[in-house]
Design an enzyme around this catalytic site. Sequence first.
Site, PDB file in Angstrom:
ATOM      1  N   ASP A 120      -4.222  -4.948   5.801  1.00  0.00           N
ATOM      2  CA  ASP A 120      -4.629  -5.792   4.674  1.00  0.00           C
ATOM      3  C   ASP A 120      -3.505  -6.769   4.333  1.00  0.00           C
ATOM      4  O   ASP A 120      -2.343  -6.391   4.254  1.00  0.00           O
ATOM      5  CB  ASP A 120      -4.954  -4.918   3.457  1.00  0.00           C
ATOM      6  N   HIS A 127      -2.561  -1.148  -3.391  1.00  0.00           N
ATOM      7  CA  HIS A 127      -3.694  -0.246  -3.205  1.00  0.00           C
ATOM      8  C   HIS A 127      -3.482   0.989  -4.075  1.00  0.00           C
ATOM      9  O   HIS A 127      -2.545   1.760  -3.860  1.00  0.00           O
ATOM     10  CB  HIS A 127      -3.801   0.180  -1.740  1.00  0.00           C
ATOM     11  N   SER A 136       0.857  -1.184   0.000  1.00  0.00           N
ATOM     12  CA  SER A 136       0.000   0.000   0.000  1.00  0.00           C
ATOM     13  C   SER A 136       0.896   1.239   0.000  1.00  0.00           C
ATOM     14  O   SER A 136       1.687   1.415  -0.918  1.00  0.00           O
ATOM     15  CB  SER A 136      -0.953  -0.024   1.197  1.00  0.00           C
ATOM     16  N   THR A 137       0.823   2.063   1.031  1.00  0.00           N
ATOM     17  CA  THR A 137       1.601   3.305   1.077  1.00  0.00           C
ATOM     18  C   THR A 137       3.091   3.026   0.941  1.00  0.00           C
ATOM     19  O   THR A 137       3.653   2.260   1.714  1.00  0.00           O
ATOM     20  CB  THR A 137       1.337   4.051   2.403  1.00  0.00           C
ATOM     21  N   MET A 161      -0.171   1.193   4.988  1.00  0.00           N
ATOM     22  CA  MET A 161      -0.988   1.526   6.143  1.00  0.00           C
ATOM     23  C   MET A 161      -2.063   0.469   6.338  1.00  0.00           C
ATOM     24  O   MET A 161      -2.594  -0.070   5.373  1.00  0.00           O
ATOM     25  CB  MET A 161      -1.625   2.905   5.922  1.00  0.00           C
TER      26      MET A 161
END
Length: 376
Positions: free
Chosen positions: A319, A221, A194-195, A316
């Site tokens: 998941d 993401h 993600s991030t 973050m």
Amino acid sequence: MAYRIVIVDDSSFFRRRIKKILEKDHELEVVGEAADGLEALSVIAELSPDVVTMDIEMPVMDGITAVRKLMASQPIPILMFSSLTTDGAQATLDALQAGAQDFIPKKFQDIALNRSAAVLELQNRVKSLAKSRALKCSFQKQVNLAKPQAQARENPQDSAAESSSLTNIINKRGHLRSPIQNHSSFRCLAIGASTGGPVALQKILTELPKDFPLPVILVQHMPASFTEAFAKRLDDLCEVTVKLGAHGMLVRKGECYLAPGGKQMTVSGSKSMAKLVVSDSEVFPNVAYRPCVDVTFASLADLYGGNVLGVILTGMGSDGTKGCKLLKDLGAKIWAQDEDSSVVYGMPQAVTLANIAEENISIDRFSSRIINEITG
């Protein structure tokens, strides 16, 4: 004490709007503003904020140039505001390559179903980057591996519904596969992020050889309008082939498949003839992320059992934890990015605290560890 933010945008209206949104959260304080990249350099040098929000298109000096100069002189967490267009996607990827840690659509309705959720998303993104910086600046590690209960901050009802959805994937054939401990027979490499993920994924994939012996399933993401541009960029840079996942696409060795934004991507068929299934998000109504690492990894557990090397990179939230547990219970090997090289140590921390990840690995060592594990 509140985290200190500097807002950089050529629109005074937008600066006021962002300031009002951020300061609704008592943990955030806007301490400075700038109307262009050049002004931002001096403001940031003077104020030393915890996080900077940065527009891309500005007069005098654009946001990408400003990011490059800041990373060379005063590295700081930067959240880019981006338009959800093809040109906006390319520019945002350039900004991430230059050193920005995260991005968010400039139209808040593009990131959530309602205004209040979008406001909360922006606040959480900024705080996540600020806290990550605070952790990295601390001499004492903030993660206590002896306290796995620190992992969960989810809504219990949402968690139960999502777990049920994932369990249905793995149990759709009426049974669980037996655990497999022979890792010499890996059938798939799966990576969730993600991030900070775009740069981390690029680092790993550009170091894989053209004849990499496994298919690679990627879940990042990212908005729908960005994933096509991201897949193309990776394909241009890598020796391995990188494709945007499409429904019915056959899964082949040496090819990487990026889950499309706004959809869910699973893998079905047989080990020798696997194919992608790309579904509208409504098929998984209780799953928050689109695409979702848990959903994809659960399908890999059903198809490949323990013959998977699963990797969780910077990001973050948590998941990937449920999907990794399904894989680990079947004998798969799970690795996570280490805290020091993560932009946000949320997803890797979650699988580590749950005692699922066998190793925490620096992003600089990941590709060599993967190659040695699979070919060694």
